[in-house]
Design an enzyme around this catalytic site. Structure first.
Site, mmCIF file in Angstrom:
data_model
loop_
_atom_site.group_PDB
_atom_site.id
_atom_site.type_symbol
_atom_site.label_atom_id
_atom_site.label_comp_id
_atom_site.label_asym_id
_atom_site.label_seq_id
_atom_site.Cartn_x
_atom_site.Cartn_y
_atom_site.Cartn_z
ATOM 1 N N HIS A 1 0.837 -1.178 0.000
ATOM 2 C CA HIS A 1 0.000 0.000 0.000
ATOM 3 C C HIS A 1 0.878 1.235 0.000
ATOM 4 O O HIS A 1 2.005 1.201 0.470
ATOM 5 C CB HIS A 1 -0.979 -0.030 1.165
ATOM 6 C CG HIS A 1 -0.325 -0.119 2.505
ATOM 7 N ND1 HIS A 1 0.093 0.995 3.176
ATOM 8 C CD2 HIS A 1 0.008 -1.170 3.276
ATOM 9 C CE1 HIS A 1 0.639 0.628 4.320
ATOM 10 N NE2 HIS A 1 0.595 -0.679 4.399
ATOM 11 N N GLY A 34 4.390 9.248 -0.075
ATOM 12 C CA GLY A 34 3.238 8.822 0.708
ATOM 13 C C GLY A 34 3.569 7.962 1.910
ATOM 14 O O GLY A 34 2.726 7.781 2.788
#
Length: 62
Positions: A1, A34
């Site tokens: 992710h 991120g």
């Protein structure tokens, strides 16, 4: 992710990088993607990631 691998935090006990994306305990090592976002935002994170990357880049000494 794409989120949360190197969480931002106020100290090494609570995160991997500081508010400027600098990795605790390492000179001249920054994370500006991120991975520093600690949890899902609930919306597409691309603009947040871009803004964080631009801010961190502006804080890295030349």
């Amino acid at each position: 992710h794409p989120l949360g691998g190197c969480n931002i935090g106020p100290s090494p006990a609570m995160g991997v990088v500081d508010h400027a994306g600098k990795v605790f305990g390492y000179d001249n090592l920054y994370v500006a993607d991120g991975a520093i976002v600690p949890r899902p935002l609930g919306v597409n994170p691309s603009r947040t990631i871009g803004a964080l990357a631009e801010r961190i880049a502006s804080l890295i000494p030349a």
